[in-house]
Structures are given as C-alpha cells and as structure tokens.
Design a protein around this motif. Structure first.
Motif, PDB file in Angstrom:
ATOM      1  N   ILE A 117       0.855  -1.188   0.000  1.00 29.72           N
ATOM      2  CA  ILE A 117       0.000   0.000   0.000  1.00 29.72           C
ATOM      3  C   ILE A 117       0.890   1.237   0.000  1.00 29.72           C
ATOM      4  O   ILE A 117       1.768   1.377   0.856  1.00 29.72           O
ATOM      5  CB  ILE A 117      -0.926   0.017   1.240  1.00 29.72           C
ATOM      6  CG1 ILE A 117      -1.817  -1.229   1.246  1.00 29.72           C
ATOM      7  CG2 ILE A 117      -1.782   1.282   1.262  1.00 29.72           C
ATOM      8  CD1 ILE A 117      -2.742  -1.339   2.466  1.00 29.72           C
ATOM      9  N   ILE A 118       0.673   2.115  -0.969  1.00 23.91           N
ATOM     10  CA  ILE A 118       1.457   3.363  -1.032  1.00 23.91           C
ATOM     11  C   ILE A 118       0.620   4.459  -0.383  1.00 23.91           C
ATOM     12  O   ILE A 118      -0.390   4.892  -0.924  1.00 23.91           O
ATOM     13  CB  ILE A 118       1.807   3.730  -2.490  1.00 23.91           C
ATOM     14  CG1 ILE A 118       2.546   2.571  -3.155  1.00 23.91           C
ATOM     15  CG2 ILE A 118       2.637   5.015  -2.524  1.00 23.91           C
ATOM     16  CD1 ILE A 118       2.794   2.758  -4.638  1.00 23.91           C
ATOM     17  N   GLY A 119       1.030   4.879   0.817  1.00 22.44           N
ATOM     18  CA  GLY A 119       0.312   5.925   1.554  1.00 22.44           C
ATOM     19  C   GLY A 119      -0.365   5.365   2.786  1.00 22.44           C
ATOM     20  O   GLY A 119      -1.150   4.406   2.702  1.00 22.44           O
ATOM     21  N   GLY A 120      -0.043   5.947   3.935  1.00 22.12           N
ATOM     22  CA  GLY A 120      -0.622   5.478   5.206  1.00 22.12           C
ATOM     23  C   GLY A 120      -1.494   6.526   5.872  1.00 22.12           C
ATOM     24  O   GLY A 120      -1.451   6.714   7.083  1.00 22.12           O
ATOM     25  N   GLY A 121      -2.318   7.236   5.055  1.00 23.40           N
ATOM     26  CA  GLY A 121      -3.313   8.163   5.606  1.00 23.40           C
ATOM     27  C   GLY A 121      -4.606   7.393   5.887  1.00 23.40           C
ATOM     28  O   GLY A 121      -4.600   6.161   6.063  1.00 23.40           O
TER      29      GLY A 121
ATOM     30  N   LYS B 253       6.414   9.986   4.648  1.00 23.65           N
ATOM     31  CA  LYS B 253       6.648  10.586   5.972  1.00 23.65           C
ATOM     32  C   LYS B 253       6.217   9.561   7.012  1.00 23.65           C
ATOM     33  O   LYS B 253       6.697   8.454   7.020  1.00 23.65           O
ATOM     34  CB  LYS B 253       5.896  11.900   6.092  1.00 23.65           C
ATOM     35  CG  LYS B 253       6.500  12.959   5.177  1.00 23.65           C
ATOM     36  CD  LYS B 253       5.907  14.311   5.453  1.00 23.65           C
ATOM     37  CE  LYS B 253       6.620  15.366   4.598  1.00 23.65           C
ATOM     38  NZ  LYS B 253       5.821  16.564   4.480  1.00 23.65           N
ATOM     39  N   ASN B 254       5.280   9.967   7.897  1.00 22.69           N
ATOM     40  CA  ASN B 254       4.775   9.031   8.910  1.00 22.69           C
ATOM     41  C   ASN B 254       3.371   8.586   8.544  1.00 22.69           C
ATOM     42  O   ASN B 254       2.625   9.338   7.916  1.00 22.69           O
ATOM     43  CB  ASN B 254       4.733   9.696  10.287  1.00 22.69           C
ATOM     44  CG  ASN B 254       6.113  10.100  10.749  1.00 22.69           C
ATOM     45  OD1 ASN B 254       7.080   9.374  10.511  1.00 22.69           O
ATOM     46  ND2 ASN B 254       6.218  11.239  11.375  1.00 22.69           N
ATOM     47  N   ILE B 255       3.009   7.385   8.984  1.00 26.41           N
ATOM     48  CA  ILE B 255       1.630   6.957   8.757  1.00 26.41           C
ATOM     49  C   ILE B 255       0.723   7.642   9.794  1.00 26.41           C
ATOM     50  O   ILE B 255       1.201   8.239  10.750  1.00 26.41           O
ATOM     51  CB  ILE B 255       1.471   5.418   8.796  1.00 26.41           C
ATOM     52  CG1 ILE B 255       1.853   4.843  10.171  1.00 26.41           C
ATOM     53  CG2 ILE B 255       2.297   4.777   7.700  1.00 26.41           C
ATOM     54  CD1 ILE B 255       1.409   3.395  10.342  1.00 26.41           C
ATOM     55  N   ALA B 256      -0.582   7.565   9.579  1.00 24.29           N
ATOM     56  CA  ALA B 256      -1.584   8.170  10.469  1.00 24.29           C
ATOM     57  C   ALA B 256      -1.429   9.675  10.556  1.00 24.29           C
ATOM     58  O   ALA B 256      -1.773  10.294  11.554  1.00 24.29           O
ATOM     59  CB  ALA B 256      -1.530   7.560  11.870  1.00 24.29           C
ATOM     60  N   ALA B 257      -0.892  10.285   9.534  1.00 22.75           N
ATOM     61  CA  ALA B 257      -0.706  11.738   9.550  1.00 22.75           C
ATOM     62  C   ALA B 257      -1.239  12.282   8.228  1.00 22.75           C
ATOM     63  O   ALA B 257      -2.441  12.428   8.059  1.00 22.75           O
ATOM     64  CB  ALA B 257       0.769  12.059   9.751  1.00 22.75           C
TER      65      ALA B 257
ATOM     66  N   GLY C 183     -12.368  12.089   2.699  1.00 24.36           N
ATOM     67  CA  GLY C 183     -11.420  10.970   2.832  1.00 24.36           C
ATOM     68  C   GLY C 183     -11.412  10.310   4.190  1.00 24.36           C
ATOM     69  O   GLY C 183     -11.041   9.138   4.317  1.00 24.36           O
ATOM     70  N   LEU C 184     -11.822  11.038   5.214  1.00 25.20           N
ATOM     71  CA  LEU C 184     -11.978  10.382   6.514  1.00 25.20           C
ATOM     72  C   LEU C 184     -13.289   9.606   6.500  1.00 25.20           C
ATOM     73  O   LEU C 184     -13.343   8.405   6.768  1.00 25.20           O
ATOM     74  CB  LEU C 184     -11.992  11.416   7.654  1.00 25.20           C
ATOM     75  CG  LEU C 184     -12.288  10.765   9.004  1.00 25.20           C
ATOM     76  CD1 LEU C 184     -11.050  10.098   9.557  1.00 25.20           C
ATOM     77  CD2 LEU C 184     -12.864  11.748   9.988  1.00 25.20           C
ATOM     78  N   SER C 185     -14.345  10.321   6.139  1.00 18.55           N
ATOM     79  CA  SER C 185     -15.696   9.766   6.166  1.00 18.55           C
ATOM     80  C   SER C 185     -15.835   8.475   5.357  1.00 18.55           C
ATOM     81  O   SER C 185     -16.497   7.528   5.784  1.00 18.55           O
ATOM     82  CB  SER C 185     -16.630  10.832   5.591  1.00 18.55           C
ATOM     83  OG  SER C 185     -17.953  10.560   5.842  1.00 18.55           O
ATOM     84  N   LEU C 186     -15.204   8.449   4.195  1.00 17.41           N
ATOM     85  CA  LEU C 186     -15.385   7.306   3.292  1.00 17.41           C
ATOM     86  C   LEU C 186     -14.299   6.239   3.462  1.00 17.41           C
ATOM     87  O   LEU C 186     -14.267   5.257   2.714  1.00 17.41           O
ATOM     88  CB  LEU C 186     -15.419   7.792   1.832  1.00 17.41           C
ATOM     89  CG  LEU C 186     -16.525   8.804   1.486  1.00 17.41           C
ATOM     90  CD1 LEU C 186     -16.456   9.197   0.012  1.00 17.41           C
ATOM     91  CD2 LEU C 186     -17.915   8.240   1.808  1.00 17.41           C
ATOM     92  N   GLY C 187     -13.436   6.399   4.477  1.00 16.44           N
ATOM     93  CA  GLY C 187     -12.306   5.475   4.647  1.00 16.44           C
ATOM     94  C   GLY C 187     -12.703   4.027   4.879  1.00 16.44           C
ATOM     95  O   GLY C 187     -12.288   3.132   4.119  1.00 16.44           O
TER      96      GLY C 187
END
Ligand SMILES: Cc1cc2nc3c(=O)[nH]c(=O)nc-3n(C[C@H](O)[C@H](O)[C@H](O)COP(=O)(O)OP(=O)(O)OC[C@H]3O[C@@H](n4cnc5c(N)ncnc54)[C@H](O)[C@@H]3O)c2cc1C
Length: 416
Positions: A8-12, A35-39, A383-387
């Motif tokens: 997976i590319i991207g940890g948002g 960078k960091n995930i969850a950010a 993007g949060l709502s539909l995660g």
C-alpha cells in the motif's frame, strides 16, 4: 528487491483503512509512506463522518458561487492558484463541465452507498476495536445567518429526504435550543442527524497501532519514486529504501497519487485542495455537536477536551505550509456564529491537502491498464468519512469477490 503480497502506497485514512480490511481478509500487507503513517492530510481534519454528503462538489451553481466568493478575498472560503500547468487547466475545464444536474444525479447513488457503508463500518470498527477517539453520533448541524443560505440548506435537506436520508430543518428557536453556543444572528439550521464525528488523529493512531499488531509491515520515510510495469502488471516499486516486488499495489497516496503513477499512462486527474485547521483547549461554552457554518463554510468540532475549527479550499500546489492569515480568518468566521472566549488557547495549527477529482467522486478500482494496481484515491473533502467503506471494497476487489455495491461509477475508466 523485497517481495510483498499487498503493497500500500500511503498510510493516511485511505491507506490504513485498506490495510485493516485487507489484513482481516487474510492478506499480508506492507505500507510505505514518504513521511509518517496516520498523519498525511488526514490527521488534522474536521473529523466529520458525513453519509449526508451525497451531493458532489461539482454541482450546478458552483462556478458562480466560487466567483462571488473570490470577489471578497478577505472572507472567501475559496481561492485558486494561477498556473498554466496543462493538467491543472484540463482539471478546471473538466470541473466546469461537471457542474451539472446530470453529474449530481449520477453521483448521488454511489456516494450514498459508499457513505452509508462507511458510517456502518466506523460504528462497528470503533466498537469492535475499543478505540478511544471521541466518536459521537450527534449529527452535523448547519447554522445559517442569511435567508439565502438557509434556503440552500433547506433545498439540500429536500434532496436528502428524496434519497431516504435524515435531515431536520430547524427554526431559530429550535436551533438555539439544540446549540446554546450559537449567537443570536443565527436564524435557522439544518441538522443532518445521521452524521457522526470523531478525533481523526486519535482514530488513525489507534488504527495504525492495530494494523501493525495484525502483522502489517510499515516503512516510514520511504518515498516511492516510480512504478515499473511489464505486460499490464506492476513489477517493481522503486523507493529511496530499496525496491519492492508486490503481488498487488494499492495506490492510496492522496493528493500525491498522480505523481506516483507518472509515466504509467493512466489518467487520474487529482488536484490538491489545501485547507487549514486550528485546535484549541476546550472553551467555556463548548458547542454540543459538530457544526458547519453555512455562509462561511467553516467546520467546528468539539473533541472532548479540545475544540477544532477547519476551513478554506485552495486549489494549490502540493504544499502543506500553514498560512497564519487564513488561520485568523477561520477564527474570525467562527466568532460570527459561536460564543467564543475572548482569547483562545490554540495548541496546533495545521494544513492538509484534499485529493480532489473534477467530478467530485473518488477513484476506486483497478487501473485501466494494470491488473495488479488498485487505485483508492481522490476522496477530496470526504477521505476520513469514506475510509472504512473504501477499505472494505478494496479488500473485496483484491479477493476477486462480489463488492458491497456496484463500483463502476468510481472507476478510473471514466477519465480515459
Ligand atoms: C481542512 C480539511 C478538513 C477536512 N475535513 C474532513 C472531514 O471532516 N471529513 C472527511 O471525511 N474528510 C475531511 N477532509 C478530507 C480528508 O482529510 C482527505 O480526504 C483525506 O485526508 C484523504 O486521505 P488519503 O489517505 O487519501 O490521503 P492522505 O491523508 O494525504 O494520505 C496520503 C499519504 O500518502 C503518502 N505519500 C504521498 N506520496 C507518497 C510517495 N511518493 N511515497 C510514499 N508515500 C507517499 C503521504 O505522506 C500521506 O501520508 C478534510 C480535509 C481538509 C484539508
């Protein structure tokens, strides 16, 4: 070269939700983040979970509204960069063409299906994993100060009713009863009672911890510089920390997604739309629920012992610097609607990029040219709502099983 099952590319928000669902379905997951995930652009957002949000950004009247806002730059919630970049100009043209009733009618059923699935998954996920993230199902209350904007809110409530979703139209007395922090200038409201809110940073931190505990391998500070393909398959993912050879790639790099797939011959028209937030210690008269200030398009979210305001939509470069002038503007806008302390104890200011498509719909599905590249990006202001819904359908696609609903409207094929 390191082998991987699902890379997976991207940890948002999107990458972590995909990781969770893929791990639950039995896949082995590796997450790369520059960078960091969850950010990313996910942690400092408003935290609104909004299945009510079924009307896409590209809707009739949007161009006129944007132009009107731009006439007053000091209070405008919107701005756009001046650039001759062909991808940006093409995006603007596609957006203008998509501002039609036909686009809205096309978008409503899939956005509703994904929004409701996500809201259900949020509830189950937070409960099942025992996440402590101020999750609350108190709805989203829009506040209005002018008859014109109030009429717009009532119209939107009508669209929700037609589609079987809850929305209550409130007169001044009722809105002040439900939200005692509202100032007398608020003349009415619409309460989208099916919505919820949470602390996005805390939610994502706990989701990240959970996916690590479930076995995900995480490489932070690892920048994907390109993908190599042969015969319709991604064969190599190049990074500054060595290359990977995955069975399946999930592209969840938010606003950066087009740069990651550059050179692969696929068109994913995503432009960054920057917004800001400021988070402060709880005020004396905390709002009771998540709010949206109608005319100013500013969100207000009470999150336990902190309060967050978010706003602005700037078609911008890939740049997450905070502009203090706009932070002040957002605070000023909230002061017009809400009884705030004279001085705020601001703990954090933040900027993030909404990955925005021209038709207001995310892109979810296989690359039109690669049978092991799944795209999960372009969620814009949702993007949060539909995660959690996106995570579920990505895992279903990866398993080759039937998906919760028809994903064709989200396909990248629509931009071919
Ligand atoms: C002010 C504001 C308020 C918002 N409020 C809400 C809200 O209330 N509700 C809601 O649903 N949405 C909201 N949003 C939108 C939401 O924040 C976004 O839609 C969401 O963050 C997108 O998630 P994502 O995972 O696609 O992208 P991101 O969170 O940006 O994650 C992408 C990740 O990919 C990584 N990455 C990028 N390029 C590379 C590379 N080359 N190599 C490796 N890693 C890479 C990045 O570092 C990042 O961590 C808001 C946005 C803003 C700006």
């Amino acid at each position: 070269m390191t082998d991987a099952d699902v890379l997976i590319i991207g940890g948002g928000s999107i990458g972590l939700n995909c990781a969770y669902s893929l791990l639950k379905s039995g896949r082995k997951v590796t997450i790369l983040d520059q960078k960091n995930i969850a950010a990313g652009s996910s942690a400092g957002n408003a935290g609104h979970i909004v299945p009510s949000h079924i009307v896409p950004l590209a809707a009739p009247g949007m161009i006129g509204t944007a132009l009107k806002w731009m006439l007053n730059p000091s209070t405008s919630p919107f701005s756009m960069k001046a650039s001759l970049d062909p991808a940006y100009l093409a995006w603007l043209l596609q957006f203008a063409m998509a501002c039609s009733s036909a686009n809205v009618q096309r978008a409503i059923p899939p956005l509703k299906a994904l929004g409701l699935l996500s809201a259900k998954n949020f509830r189950e996920l937070v409960l099942a994993e025992g996440f402590d993230c101020h999750y609350h199902e108190t709805g989203l209350l829009f506040l209005y100060q002018t008859e014109e904007a109030y009429a717009g809110g009532k119209h939107e409530a009508g669209i929700l009713h037609e589609n079987g979703l809850p929305a209550e139209i409130l007169d001044a007395a009722e809105v002040h009863r439900r939200e005692p922090a509202a100032l007398p200038g608020v003349i009415g409201g619409v309460h989208f009672t099916g919505d919820a809110a949470l602390h996005p940073g805390r939610f994502l931190e706990q989701l990240a911890r959970r996916v690590r505990a479930m076995g995900a391998i995480v490489h932070e500070n690892t920048v994907v510089s390109g993908l190599q393909s042969e015969n319709g398959r991604i064969t190599r993912v190049r990074t500054n920390n060595g290359d990977f050879s995955p069975a399946l790639v999930v592209l969840a790099a938010g606003a950066w997604s087009p740069t990651v797939v550059k050179g692969l011959g696929i068109n994913i028209p995503i432009q960054p739309a920057r917004g800001y937030s400021l988070t402060m210690r709880a005020t004396k008269k905390m709002p009771r629920q998540a709010l949206l200030l109608g005319e100013r398009r500013v969100a207000v979210t009470p999150l336990g012992n902190v309060l967050r305001f978010t706003g602005r939509l700037e078609l911008s470069p890939l740049d997450t610097r905070v502009n203090e002038k706009h932070i002040k503007g957002i605070e000023q806008a909230v002061r017009e609607y809400i009884d705030l302390d004279a001085s705020l104890d601001i703990q954090e200011t933040w900027a993030g990029l909404r990955p925005t498509t021209p038709d207001g719909m995310p892109i979810i599905g296989y690359s039109p040219r690669h049978n092991n590249l799944l795209i999960a990006s372009g969620h814009a202001m949702l993007g949060l709502s539909l995660g959690p819904g996106t995570g579920q359908v990505v895992a279903e696609l990866a398993a080759g099983s039937p998906t919760a609903f028809d994903l064709q409207p989200f396909s990248a094929e629509r931009f071919r």
